[in-house]
Design an enzyme around this catalytic site. Structure first.
Site, PDB file in Angstrom:
ATOM      1  N   HIS A  61       0.796  -1.223   0.000  1.00  0.00           N
ATOM      2  CA  HIS A  61       0.000   0.000   0.000  1.00  0.00           C
ATOM      3  C   HIS A  61       0.831   1.278   0.000  1.00  0.00           C
ATOM      4  O   HIS A  61       1.939   1.314   0.502  1.00  0.00           O
ATOM      5  CB  HIS A  61      -0.905   0.029   1.240  1.00  0.00           C
ATOM      6  CG  HIS A  61      -1.801  -1.155   1.353  1.00  0.00           C
ATOM      7  ND1 HIS A  61      -2.134  -1.702   2.569  1.00  0.00           N
ATOM      8  CD2 HIS A  61      -2.429  -1.904   0.419  1.00  0.00           C
ATOM      9  CE1 HIS A  61      -2.944  -2.730   2.385  1.00  0.00           C
ATOM     10  NE2 HIS A  61      -3.129  -2.879   1.087  1.00  0.00           N
ATOM     11  N   TYR A 131       0.116   2.214  12.581  1.00  0.00           N
ATOM     12  CA  TYR A 131       0.604   3.056  11.489  1.00  0.00           C
ATOM     13  C   TYR A 131       0.316   4.505  11.859  1.00  0.00           C
ATOM     14  O   TYR A 131      -0.801   4.827  12.247  1.00  0.00           O
ATOM     15  CB  TYR A 131      -0.164   2.811  10.187  1.00  0.00           C
ATOM     16  CG  TYR A 131      -0.517   1.400   9.834  1.00  0.00           C
ATOM     17  CD1 TYR A 131       0.134   0.756   8.796  1.00  0.00           C
ATOM     18  CD2 TYR A 131      -1.537   0.727  10.490  1.00  0.00           C
ATOM     19  CE1 TYR A 131      -0.216  -0.529   8.422  1.00  0.00           C
ATOM     20  CE2 TYR A 131      -1.886  -0.560  10.127  1.00  0.00           C
ATOM     21  CZ  TYR A 131      -1.219  -1.183   9.102  1.00  0.00           C
ATOM     22  OH  TYR A 131      -1.558  -2.453   8.737  1.00  0.00           O
TER      23      TYR A 131
END
Length: 183
Positions: A61, A131
Site C-alpha cells: 500500500h 501506522y
C-alpha cells in the site's frame, strides 16, 4: 532511540529503547524532537492499527500524490514480517525491497518515506500493527501494487488476503508518479 540506515535511500529502521521490569515492557515509539533533529518528517496527522491472523498479508500500500505520506509502522502485539519496496522512478534501488521482523518486544520501528509501497505478513495470530501517517487517509488516492510482483519470497503458500490487495497491478505495469530525489 537510534536510526539505522537500510539498503533503500531514505528508508530507516528506528531502534527504540526497550525498558523491562517485573511489570512488563515500556517502549517509546515517537519523539518529535528526535525526528526533527535527525531530519525526519514529524508532523503525523493520523494513526491506525490493524489486527491480523497468522499468515495474513496486507499490502503493498501507499497513497498517490498529492496525498502521498510518510508512514511510521511498528508492531504493538505479536510479530510481523514487514516489507517495503522502492517505487520511485529513476531511483537506483527502484523495485528493490527491504524486509525486517517487527515484534512487540524488539523496539524496531519503520520510517517509510514517500515513494515506497508497504506491506506485511503476520507471523502470529492477533498481531497488532500501528501506522502513523503525515497525511489523512484519501480514498481517491489510496493505491497499491501486487504483493507478489517484485521478487520477494513471502514464505507462505496460501496467504489470507483481501480481494482488493490481490487485484492491484504488478509493479512492472504500475506507472509510478513518484520521482527519486537524493536524500
Amino acid at each position: 532511540m537510534k536510526i539505522i540506515k537500510t539498503n533503500l535511500n531514505g528508508l530507516f529502521v528506528i531502534q527504540s529503547n526497550v525498558f523491562t521490569d517485573q511489570r512488563g515492557a515500556f517502549i517509546k515509539t515517537f519523539h518529535k524532537k528526535f525526528f526533527e533533529d535527525n531530519g525526519l518528517e514529524s508532523d503525523f496527522r493520523e494513526s491506525f492499527f490493524s489486527i491480523s491472523k497468522k499468515n495474513v498479508i496486507r499490502g503493498m500500500h501507499f497513497q498517490l500524490p498529492p496525498d502521498d505520506h510518510v508512514k511510521l509502522v511498528y508492531c504493538a502485539k505479536g510479530e510481523i514480517l514487514d516489507v517495503v519496496v522502492d517505487i520511485r522512478k529513476n531511483s537506483p534501488t527502484y523495485g528493490k525491497f527491504f524486509s525486517i521482523d517487527l515484534t512487540e518486544n524488539n523496539g524496531k520501528i519503520m520510517y517509510i518515506p514517500k515513494g515506497f509501497a508497504h506491506g506485511f505478513k503476520s507471523l502470529t495470530d492477533n498481531s497488532v500493527v500501528v501506522y502513523m501517517t503525515t497525511k489523512e487517509y484519501s480514498p481517491e488516492n489510496d493505491a497499491g501494487i501486487r504483493w507478489d510482483s517484485f521478487g520477494f519470497n513471502w514464505k507462505v503458500e496460501n496467504p489470507i488476503m483481501s480481494q482488493r490487495d490481490k487485484s492491484f497491478l504488478p509493479l512492472k505495469e504500475f506507472n509510478s508518479p513518484f520521482i527519486y530525489e537524493e536524500i
